[in-house]
Each structure stands twice: as C-alpha cells, then as structure tokens.
Design an enzyme around this catalytic site. Structure first.
Site, PDB file in Angstrom:
ATOM      1  N   GLU A 132      -4.512  -7.103  14.630  1.00 58.67           N
ATOM      2  CA  GLU A 132      -4.314  -5.173  14.233  1.00 58.67           C
ATOM      3  C   GLU A 132      -6.016  -4.292  14.529  1.00 58.67           C
ATOM      4  OE1 GLU A 132      -3.046  -4.155  10.303  1.00 58.67           O
ATOM      5  OE2 GLU A 132      -0.457  -4.685  11.405  1.00 58.67           O
TER       6      GLU A 132
ATOM      7  N   GLY B 193      -4.653  -1.840   5.086  1.00 60.36           N
ATOM      8  CA  GLY B 193      -4.120  -2.712   4.361  1.00 60.36           C
ATOM      9  C   GLY B 193      -4.758  -4.043   4.864  1.00 60.36           C
ATOM     10  N   ARG B 194      -5.285  -4.602   5.986  1.00 63.26           N
ATOM     11  CA  ARG B 194      -5.907  -5.752   6.149  1.00 63.26           C
ATOM     12  C   ARG B 194      -7.748  -6.279   5.249  1.00 63.26           C
ATOM     13  NH1 ARG B 194      -5.280  -2.415  10.479  1.00 63.26           N
ATOM     14  NH2 ARG B 194      -6.685  -1.531  11.747  1.00 63.26           N
TER      15      ARG B 194
ATOM     16  N   LYS C 242       0.930  -1.688  -0.086  1.00 66.53           N
ATOM     17  CA  LYS C 242      -0.187   0.164  -0.105  1.00 66.53           C
ATOM     18  C   LYS C 242       0.783   1.577  -0.089  1.00 66.53           C
ATOM     19  CE  LYS C 242      -3.779   2.037   2.865  1.00 66.53           C
ATOM     20  NZ  LYS C 242      -4.581   2.407   3.650  1.00 66.53           N
TER      21      LYS C 242
ATOM     22  N   LYS D  87       9.290  -0.360  14.016  1.00 69.80           N
ATOM     23  CA  LYS D  87       9.833  -0.471  13.061  1.00 69.80           C
ATOM     24  C   LYS D  87      11.082   1.066  13.366  1.00 69.80           C
ATOM     25  CE  LYS D  87       5.232  -1.005  10.094  1.00 69.80           C
ATOM     26  NZ  LYS D  87       4.100  -0.304   9.439  1.00 69.80           N
TER      27      LYS D  87
ATOM     28  N   HIS E 288      -4.085 -33.794  16.646  1.00 66.94           N
ATOM     29  CA  HIS E 288      -3.249 -33.759  16.803  1.00 66.94           C
ATOM     30  C   HIS E 288      -2.312 -33.050  17.616  1.00 66.94           C
ATOM     31  CE1 HIS E 288      -5.304 -37.709  15.286  1.00 66.94           C
ATOM     32  NE2 HIS E 288      -6.084 -37.454  14.188  1.00 66.94           N
TER      33      HIS E 288
END
Ligand code: F6P
Length: 542
Positions: free
Chosen positions: A342, A256-257, A197, A508, A373
């Site tokens: 988020e 973005g998501r 983006k 970041k 399992h």
C-alpha cells in the site's frame, strides 16, 4: 545525467557482472562473505551473504541511496515536513514512540494520550473497568487494514504476554467473520473496540453497528459501556454513541498502516498489558535511533531496502516471500503486505510523472516450517526466482506455565532453526545433476537416469536471514520498525509518496453503485460485465 542516473547505470554494470556468476562461486571465492555481508544492531543481525551480490555491488547500492536523497527524505520525515505530498501531511509514526517531536499539532499530546489509553487497558485487565457481569473476559477489535493488521499480528506475536482478556479481531464485512467471532462469546463479558482512523470505513461501520445490536440484545442500555473507539474522527465516535471517556484519539499524521503505535494498539495493550506495549514502543524507538543516525552503509533498514532494490530492479525479480520461522509471526507477512504494497505499490512519482522503474514487489508468505510443506517446491524448483526473507530467533520464548517442558521445547526450536538454515542453504547452493546422481549411488543406472534430473536443485536462489535473540515485545517493535523504514527508504529511491493510497479509492466508490444494483437486482447503466453478473446473482437468489 544526474547523480542518481549515474548510480542506476553503475548498478546495472554490477548486475551484469553478478548475473554471470553463482552464489556457489561467490562463496568459493570469498568464504568470509558471511561476515562481510552481515550487519548488526545489538542482538539483531541481517545476513545478506546468500543474496546475489557482493561488497562492490552493495557499495553501488549505497551510492544510489545517497544520490536518491534518502538521508534528506528521512530527515524531512523526522522533522515533520509534509512528506505525504498529495495529502499535505507529515508522517510522524516515529513521534508515537518518542523518537522525534517536531512542532506539529498533536505531537505534544502523544505522551498524555498514550498514558490515557494504557491506563484504560490496565483498568480493563484488572476489572476496575468492568462490564454488565463483571470483568471483561474478551475484547473484540473491529477494524480493517491498518486498524486490524497491526493489532492482530502483534497480539499473536506476543501470545506469552497475553494474560488479560482474550483478544479477537473482526475485519471483513462478510457477516461470517463477525458471527463466527462473536458466536462463542458472552456479550455481558465482552468489550468491543471500534478502530477506524476515519470512522467512515464501510466494513468497520457495518460490523460496529451489528456488534452494537448484538450487545444491546443481551445487556440492553448497558451496551454503551461495552464499547470503546479509536479514531481521529471524534465527532463521528460521539455520533455513534460512544462516550468520550472511552474514545481514544490519534492524529491525521499517523498513516493507517503505521498506526499500531497509537491507540490503535489498544487491544494489544488490553491483552498483553501496558508494560508489554511500552516495550514494543521501546523496541521500535531503538530502530528509529539507529535509522536516524547510522551511516547509510551500516544502516539496517537502508541496507534491507537496498537489497530489495537490487532484487527488484537490478535482478528483475517481482515477488518476495516473507518466511518467519516463528509461528507467533504467523500474521507478519500479511502485515508487511499492507505496509509495503500500500505504501510503494505506485506508478506515479512524487511530482506526478510516471516512475522510471518497477516499484514494490508482491509480498507474500507463511511461517516455516509449514511453508516447506506447501509452496517451497516452487521456490526451490519452479521457473521463477523468488527471493526470501527468513526471520529466525536464536532461542524460543517459552510460554508461562511451560517451564517444566523447557527441554522438549528447546528440541522443537532446534528443529525449527535447523529447517530454516537448511532451506536457506538449499536455495543458495542447490544440488547439481552430478550430486543428485551421487546421492543415488547403488541404484540401477536406468533409475538414476530417470530420477536424477527431477532431483536437481538449481540453487543460486537468494535469501536474507534476519536473526535475533528472542521474539519478545522489544524485538517485535524493532522488527516492525525495521520494515517500516525499509519501505520508506525504498519509496525515496523510487521517488514515490509512500504515505498515500489512492489505489484503493476507485473500488470503494464503485461499490456504492454495485450495492444499489445488487439490492435492486438490476444494474442499470453499469458496464455489461457487471450487469450480467448482477442478473445472474438475482437469478441464483430466485
Ligand atoms: O482502504 C485502505 C485504507 O484506507 C487503509 O489505508 C486503512 O488502513 C484502512 O483502509 C482502514 O481505514 P480506517 O482506519 O479509516 O477505517
């Protein structure tokens, strides 16, 4: 006291009442709850009967949604208000599937942009747009977070539709990801899509530069024709050297998501074709129409949200396991993890004050039956209650070329479904000590006494069963939109902005300084823990 405060305390009263009972008792008192607590949209049913609630509690939850202004928040989103308050933007992913078209810059371009990137996808598929040595055999998407998780999840879910170039995904800045994916591919027949983006994300841009060099080493100047880009930052795409005709834009009002529906879905469209992609959009649009119009008490995403609020706030359970009994949904939990955590993993209210209650739970999961399992031991007998969302299709989607084995595959699916129902039942009803002892009838008494306590299942462990007919592109789009709107409704109830993600910023920022320190082998001015680790790494590297 506000209406919402009153609704929260009413909820607490229901929680106290229901904590004192069990799912066994609730079913014994009302065997009809399997129908009464199930809600449908076409072939999709959400069955909440195995949740630790009843109709009066659900009524209190619906009252909470109303008092929290869920309907007004939903309408504000659909009409293009700047519901992303901190960034001053609307959140219009619904516009990407034609479900709303407010007068916001870019919305009018949605249809044309969709046609353009789907035409490109089909040209890549047909070979009309080809590489240095003919039609592309492979497409590699380079992106991370929302520019990766949606496409990779959808490409795997739609495997039977994927008859075009093989889709691969590189997200991690760990060079191992890039080299392990590119290693087996022929650069002369590979298309690289850089999806970001912002077109500034460190991981993606690092991978994109290395991939460009990998292409150039093989096809030289023609490397440019092997790259496409998807971004809102068109100048950065141009500066990177990707020709405008292979750059597909979207808009800052697409989070973005929430971007799978935009050109970020390009690798899915290349692999599965434009028809499958349009079916995906149509499925999401059908859930949008329902979300925008159904009354709260029958609104599937709102009800799913409310059951989540019940689990998280009324019962105090901090995690949710998302278990699709569908191998093709193997990345669905990872996708919803970003979508949910988020969006709603927040501690500041929309006005900046502290939230009053716990917000997003930890979302995790793997497909069944594999999950049985590995971690289901803890889900059944561990000391924590872990609510489960089960997802099940009534029938399998048989991949092309396997029709001759349809009977065998029906048997596979029957076993898959039986296991899903068995898990939901074991969680809800458990096994008492008396039942465990009875199951060991005939064994020596000492053996029964020794082992029976280990074979007790407490039961009373909640799950929601999401059942649909078949996992195809339409059903997938609808399922994703169900979770998107669930997250939105929960954000409205918790009063958080579901569309920003400030929690990813600090790491970041710090990474820049850490990178300099690692390269220099010394971290001057860093915190003592970092300085010590940098020194150790330098020593290990000799
Ligand atoms: O770090 C979080 C994030 O901003 C996500 O919200 C986003 O999906 C991801 O990074 C990737 O961002 P971009 O698409 O701009 O590269």
């Amino acid at each position: 006291m506000t209406n919402a405060d009153a609704a929260w305390s009413d909820l607490e009263a229901h929680a106290a009442r229901l904590r004192a009972t069990t799912l066994r008792a609730l079913f014994a008192a009302d065997p009809g709850r399997a129908d009464a607590l199930s809600f449908a949209l076409d072939d999709l049913t959400l069955d909440f009967s195995r949740e630790k609630l009843d109709a009066p509690a659900l009524g209190a939850l619906v009252a909470l949604a109303r008092a929290s202004g869920v309907e007004a928040s939903r309408d504000a989103m659909a009409t293009g208000e700047a519901v992303n308050l901190t960034e001053g933007r609307p959140a219009l992913h619904m516009a990407l599937r034609g479900s709303c078209a407010p007068l916001v810059e870019g919305v009018a371009e949605v249809g044309g942009t969709l046609d353009r990137f789907l035409a490109f996808a089909d040209a890549v598929r047909s070979g009309a747009f080809a590489g240095a040595e003919g039609a592309f055999a492979d497409v590699v998407n380079i992106g991370i977070g929302g520019s990766d998780l949606g496409p990779v999840m959808a490409a795997r879910a739609l495997a039977p539709d994927c008859d075009g170039p093989r889709a691969h995904f590189v997200s991690n800045v760990d060079g191992a990801h890039l080299t392990d994916v590119l290693g087996p591919l022929d650069p002369a027949r590979t298309l690289v899509v850089v999806a970001s983006k912002t077109f500034t994300t460190q991981e993606t841009m690092t991978n994109a530069r290395t991939a460009r060099d990998w292409l150039a080493a093989s096809v030289g100047e023609r490397a440019g024709a092997h790259m496409a880009a998807v971004s809102t930052n068109l100048p950065a795409c141009a500066a990177f050297g990707i020709e405008a005709e292979r750059v597909f834009g979207f808009w800052d009002w697409v989070g973005g998501r929430y971007s799978l529906w935009s050109a970020i879905g390009l690798p899915v469209a290349i692999a599965a074709g434009s028809k499958a992609f349009r079916d995906l959009l149509a499925g999401a649009a059908s859930m949008d129409a329902h979300f925008l119009s159904a009354p709260l008490a029958r609104n599937l995403p709102v009800l799913l949200a409310l059951v989540g609020v019940w689990r998280r706030n009324a019962m105090g359970w901090p995690t949710v396991a998302l278990i699709p009994y569908d191998q093709r949904l193997e990345r669905f939990a990872a996708y919803v993890q970003q979508l949910d955590m988020e969006s709603n993993g927040k501690r500041a209210r929309r006005d900046g004050g502290p939230v009053a209650r716990a917000t997003a739970p930890v979302i995790w999961g793997e497909p069944g039956t594999n999950a049985q399992h590995s971690f289901f031991q803890l889900v059944h007998q561990g000391t924590d209650v872990i609510p489960v969302d089960f997802i099940l299709a009534a029938e399998p989607r048989v991949a092309p070329g396997w029709d001759a084995m349809a009977d065998a595959l029906a048997d596979h699916h029957a076993k898959l479904a039986a296991n899903c129902l068995a898990q939901a039942s074991a969680l809800a009803f458990g096994r008492t000590l008396a039942e465990a002892e009875a199951a060991m009838a005939g064994a020596p008494a000492a053996e029964v006494a020794r082992l029976a306590p280990h074979r007790v299942f407490p039961g009373d462990r909640p799950s929601t069963l999401i059942l649909h007919r078949r996992l195809d592109a339409f059903a997938l789009g609808r399922l994703i939109a169900l979770y998107e709107h669930k997250v939105f409704a929960q954000g409205a109830i918790w009063d958080v902005n579901s569309f920003d993600q400030w929690g990813v910023e600090l790491g970041k920022q710090l990474a820049g300084g850490m990178l300099d320190a690692l390269k220099a082998g010394a971290a001057e001015g860093a915190d003592p823990a970092t300085a010590a680790t940098v020194a150790r790494i330098a020593a290990l590297r000799g």
